[in-house]
Write a protein that holds these residues in place. Structure first.
Motif, mmCIF file in Angstrom:
data_model
loop_
_atom_site.group_PDB
_atom_site.id
_atom_site.type_symbol
_atom_site.label_atom_id
_atom_site.label_comp_id
_atom_site.label_asym_id
_atom_site.label_seq_id
_atom_site.Cartn_x
_atom_site.Cartn_y
_atom_site.Cartn_z
ATOM 1 N N LYS A 83 -5.750 -22.659 11.932
ATOM 2 C CA LYS A 83 -5.943 -23.218 13.274
ATOM 3 C C LYS A 83 -7.039 -24.272 13.189
ATOM 4 O O LYS A 83 -8.206 -23.954 12.949
ATOM 5 C CB LYS A 83 -6.346 -22.120 14.264
ATOM 6 N N GLY A 84 -6.642 -25.537 13.357
ATOM 7 C CA GLY A 84 -7.616 -26.616 13.211
ATOM 8 C C GLY A 84 -8.141 -26.667 11.780
ATOM 9 O O GLY A 84 -7.371 -26.673 10.817
ATOM 10 N N ASP A 85 -9.471 -26.644 11.638
ATOM 11 C CA ASP A 85 -10.100 -26.674 10.316
ATOM 12 C C ASP A 85 -10.345 -25.279 9.742
ATOM 13 O O ASP A 85 -10.813 -25.155 8.605
ATOM 14 C CB ASP A 85 -11.446 -27.416 10.393
ATOM 15 N N PHE A 86 -10.029 -24.248 10.524
ATOM 16 C CA PHE A 86 -10.353 -22.884 10.103
ATOM 17 C C PHE A 86 -9.136 -22.183 9.496
ATOM 18 O O PHE A 86 -7.978 -22.443 9.856
ATOM 19 C CB PHE A 86 -10.878 -22.072 11.280
ATOM 20 N N THR A 87 -9.428 -21.282 8.575
ATOM 21 C CA THR A 87 -8.391 -20.482 7.917
ATOM 22 C C THR A 87 -8.823 -19.021 7.899
ATOM 23 O O THR A 87 -10.026 -18.715 7.912
ATOM 24 C CB THR A 87 -8.162 -20.956 6.468
ATOM 25 N N MET A 88 -7.826 -18.118 7.878
ATOM 26 C CA MET A 88 -8.119 -16.695 7.768
ATOM 27 C C MET A 88 -7.073 -16.053 6.870
ATOM 28 O O MET A 88 -5.894 -16.001 7.209
ATOM 29 C CB MET A 88 -8.115 -16.015 9.136
ATOM 30 N N PRO A 89 -7.475 -15.556 5.690
ATOM 31 C CA PRO A 89 -6.508 -14.976 4.743
ATOM 32 C C PRO A 89 -6.054 -13.570 5.147
ATOM 33 O O PRO A 89 -6.841 -12.779 5.671
ATOM 34 C CB PRO A 89 -7.285 -14.959 3.429
ATOM 35 N N VAL A 90 -4.783 -13.279 4.872
ATOM 36 C CA VAL A 90 -4.178 -11.975 5.152
ATOM 37 C C VAL A 90 -3.345 -11.574 3.938
ATOM 38 O O VAL A 90 -2.501 -12.350 3.474
ATOM 39 C CB VAL A 90 -3.271 -12.018 6.399
ATOM 40 N N HIS A 91 -3.563 -10.352 3.434
ATOM 41 C CA HIS A 91 -2.778 -9.880 2.294
ATOM 42 C C HIS A 91 -1.693 -8.936 2.778
ATOM 43 O O HIS A 91 -1.949 -7.974 3.507
ATOM 44 C CB HIS A 91 -3.653 -9.159 1.267
ATOM 45 N N ILE A 92 -0.434 -9.209 2.369
ATOM 46 C CA ILE A 92 0.715 -8.390 2.754
ATOM 47 C C ILE A 92 1.315 -7.771 1.495
ATOM 48 O O ILE A 92 1.610 -8.471 0.520
ATOM 49 C CB ILE A 92 1.780 -9.230 3.483
ATOM 50 N N THR A 93 1.485 -6.445 1.515
ATOM 51 C CA THR A 93 2.116 -5.721 0.423
ATOM 52 C C THR A 93 3.468 -5.198 0.904
ATOM 53 O O THR A 93 3.531 -4.461 1.890
ATOM 54 C CB THR A 93 1.250 -4.545 -0.052
ATOM 55 N N VAL A 94 4.547 -5.585 0.234
ATOM 56 C CA VAL A 94 5.903 -5.159 0.589
ATOM 57 C C VAL A 94 6.385 -4.177 -0.480
ATOM 58 O O VAL A 94 6.407 -4.503 -1.667
ATOM 59 C CB VAL A 94 6.866 -6.357 0.680
ATOM 60 N N THR A 95 6.765 -2.973 -0.054
ATOM 61 C CA THR A 95 7.246 -1.941 -0.982
ATOM 62 C C THR A 95 8.681 -1.572 -0.655
ATOM 63 O O THR A 95 9.167 -1.808 0.457
ATOM 64 C CB THR A 95 6.366 -0.681 -0.918
ATOM 65 N N GLU A 96 9.377 -0.973 -1.621
ATOM 66 C CA GLU A 96 10.762 -0.561 -1.425
ATOM 67 C C GLU A 96 10.864 0.554 -0.397
ATOM 68 O O GLU A 96 9.968 1.378 -0.262
ATOM 69 C CB GLU A 96 11.369 -0.091 -2.748
ATOM 70 N N GLN A 97 11.992 0.559 0.315
ATOM 71 C CA GLN A 97 12.254 1.633 1.279
ATOM 72 C C GLN A 97 12.367 2.955 0.536
ATOM 73 O O GLN A 97 13.043 3.040 -0.486
ATOM 74 C CB GLN A 97 13.549 1.367 2.048
ATOM 75 N N PRO A 98 11.714 4.032 1.017
ATOM 76 C CA PRO A 98 11.829 5.336 0.356
ATOM 77 C C PRO A 98 13.190 5.958 0.621
ATOM 78 O O PRO A 98 13.815 5.696 1.647
ATOM 79 C CB PRO A 98 10.709 6.156 1.001
ATOM 80 N N LEU A 99 13.651 6.799 -0.327
ATOM 81 C CA LEU A 99 14.885 7.557 -0.150
ATOM 82 C C LEU A 99 14.534 8.866 0.528
ATOM 83 O O LEU A 99 13.747 9.647 0.012
ATOM 84 C CB LEU A 99 15.548 7.812 -1.509
ATOM 85 N N ILE A 100 15.125 9.117 1.703
ATOM 86 C CA ILE A 100 14.822 10.309 2.496
ATOM 87 C C ILE A 100 15.988 11.282 2.421
ATOM 88 O O ILE A 100 17.132 10.915 2.691
ATOM 89 C CB ILE A 100 14.533 9.942 3.963
ATOM 90 N N ILE A 101 15.725 12.536 2.044
ATOM 91 C CA ILE A 101 16.742 13.586 2.060
ATOM 92 C C ILE A 101 16.211 14.771 2.847
ATOM 93 O O ILE A 101 15.012 15.006 2.899
ATOM 94 C CB ILE A 101 17.133 14.035 0.638
ATOM 95 N N SER A 102 17.130 15.514 3.478
ATOM 96 C CA SER A 102 16.736 16.701 4.240
ATOM 97 C C SER A 102 16.595 17.886 3.298
ATOM 98 O O SER A 102 17.401 18.078 2.405
ATOM 99 C CB SER A 102 17.776 17.017 5.321
ATOM 100 N N THR A 103 15.582 18.709 3.525
ATOM 101 C CA THR A 103 15.385 19.936 2.759
ATOM 102 C C THR A 103 16.006 21.088 3.518
ATOM 103 O O THR A 103 15.696 21.304 4.682
ATOM 104 C CB THR A 103 13.888 20.194 2.539
ATOM 105 N N LEU A 104 16.919 21.866 2.888
ATOM 106 C CA LEU A 104 17.627 22.963 3.554
ATOM 107 C C LEU A 104 16.655 23.976 4.110
ATOM 108 O O LEU A 104 15.757 24.430 3.422
ATOM 109 C CB LEU A 104 18.575 23.643 2.566
ATOM 110 N N GLY A 105 16.829 24.310 5.406
ATOM 111 C CA GLY A 105 15.980 25.307 6.047
ATOM 112 C C GLY A 105 14.660 24.746 6.516
ATOM 113 O O GLY A 105 13.820 25.467 7.020
ATOM 114 N N ASN A 106 14.469 23.479 6.385
ATOM 115 C CA ASN A 106 13.202 22.870 6.809
ATOM 116 C C ASN A 106 13.518 21.556 7.490
ATOM 117 O O ASN A 106 14.132 20.676 6.890
ATOM 118 C CB ASN A 106 12.311 22.625 5.584
#
Length: 329
Positions: free
Chosen positions: A204-227
């Motif tokens: 913005k204008g003469d100013f800057t602001m750094p931001v770090h973004i980390t993108v990770t893979e989607q986790p695999l979700i499975i249901s546990t029987l009885g829980n």
């Protein structure tokens, strides 16, 4: 004028201005901490990096290096995969103004890139809610860039590529910029991939602001029987990983079989008991007396008739019921 231009080219060559990229002016409130990323060329991957303090490159002093990464006020971390080293300045004061991202050269002059801190007592001129963000691959992310200065709204990667209009692409990700008010604009990124990870910059204008973004893979979700909860499984998991949930089925199967056997046995016992009761034989016998009583007995019966209202001439019938238990021999 020609002398000044020549001096700038000489300075660029001495400081390696084309081999290191960083932010320009960063606004920060006194007492806060700030992280500054420094992108370097592949030729410097295994070199020592450091933070140099001072307005002039030739007189700046080293504050922290990658072979001695921590001090009370400064820290440094080198991500060789991203070819970026990050310096963090803690408890910023009004005297923390001029710095250089620097790389040590074994046989020759070191190279560096200048950045400046603008220290304020109140709200910074340009800031974000969080400098470090994490998101799953494919999910969108929003960044609010707060400001109190005029100028064009921009969102850039640290390598210099920027989106300056309301929408555009950065390394395959879709970027939209919306001015929410005169005090902040929102950057939305969608279609993120793991390779989208890295440092970005609000401008913005003469100013800057750094931001770090980390993108990770989607986790695999499975249901546990009885829980009802879920279990996160690594994509690289082998077949042996699934033996644990399957082993939980063995006790459950045994318990089910025992319960079924007991219920069946109880049902059979009740059926046998009912059959035994039904098998009992009922025999009826009737004895009838029709002989006339004697004269004395007739008189007593006659008296009993007048006394109890019974017919003295009626027959006397006796009945009995005998139940024979068929279960006995």
């Amino acid at each position: 004028m020609a002398f000044q231009i020549s001096f700038l080219f000489i300075l660029a060559g001495l400081t390696g201005i084309d081999s290191i990229s960083t932010v320009s002016v960063v606004s920060v409130k006194a007492g806060d901490s700030i992280s500054i990323p420094c992108l370097y060329g592949a030729q410097y991957k295994n070199h020592v990096k450091y933070l140099c303090e001072g307005y002039r490159w030739d007189t700046c002093s080293s504050k922290v290096t990658t072979n001695k990464p921590n001090s009370n006020k400064f820290s440094i971390f080198d991500d060789k995969k991203q070819r970026t080293f990050t310096v963090t300045i803690k408890d910023v004061t009004g005297s923390d103004l001029h710095y250089w991202c620097a790389v040590e050269i074994r046989k020759g002059p070191d190279v560096g890139k200048y950045f400046e801190l603008s220290v304020t007592k109140d709200t910074p001129s340009l800031y974000v809610d969080h400098q470090e963000l994490r998101v799953f691959e494919g999910d969108p992310i929003e960044i609010n860039c707060h400001h109190s200065i005029p100028g064009r709204n921009e969102w850039c990667r640290l390598d210099g590529s920027c989106v300056t209009n309301s929408a555009g692409l950065l390394n395959g990700a879709i970027v939209t910029i919306i001015a929410r008010s005169s005090e902040y604009f929102t950057v939305t990124m969608s279609g993120l991939r793991t390779e989208s990870s890295g440092w970005y910059v609000c401008v913005k204008g003469d100013f800057t602001m750094p931001v770090h973004i980390t993108v990770t893979e989607q986790p695999l979700i499975i249901s546990t029987l009885g829980n009802p909860a879920t279990t996160t499984v690594d994509h690289s998991a082998g077949p042996e990983k699934f033996l644990i949930p399957l082993s939980l089925l063995i006790p459950l199967a045994i318990a089910t079989l025992i319960t079924w056997f007991l219920l069946k046995r109880h049902k059979n016992t009740r059926a046998e008991s009912s059959a035994t009761t039904t098998a009992a034989e009922v025999t009826y016998s009737t004895v009838t007396m029709r002989s006339k009583p004697s004269s004395q007995a007739q008189e007593e019966i006659t008296n009993s008739y007048f006394k109890h209202g019974s017919d003295p001439g009626s027959d006397v019938i006796y009945s009995s019921v005998v139940i024979l238990d068929q279960t006995k021999g």
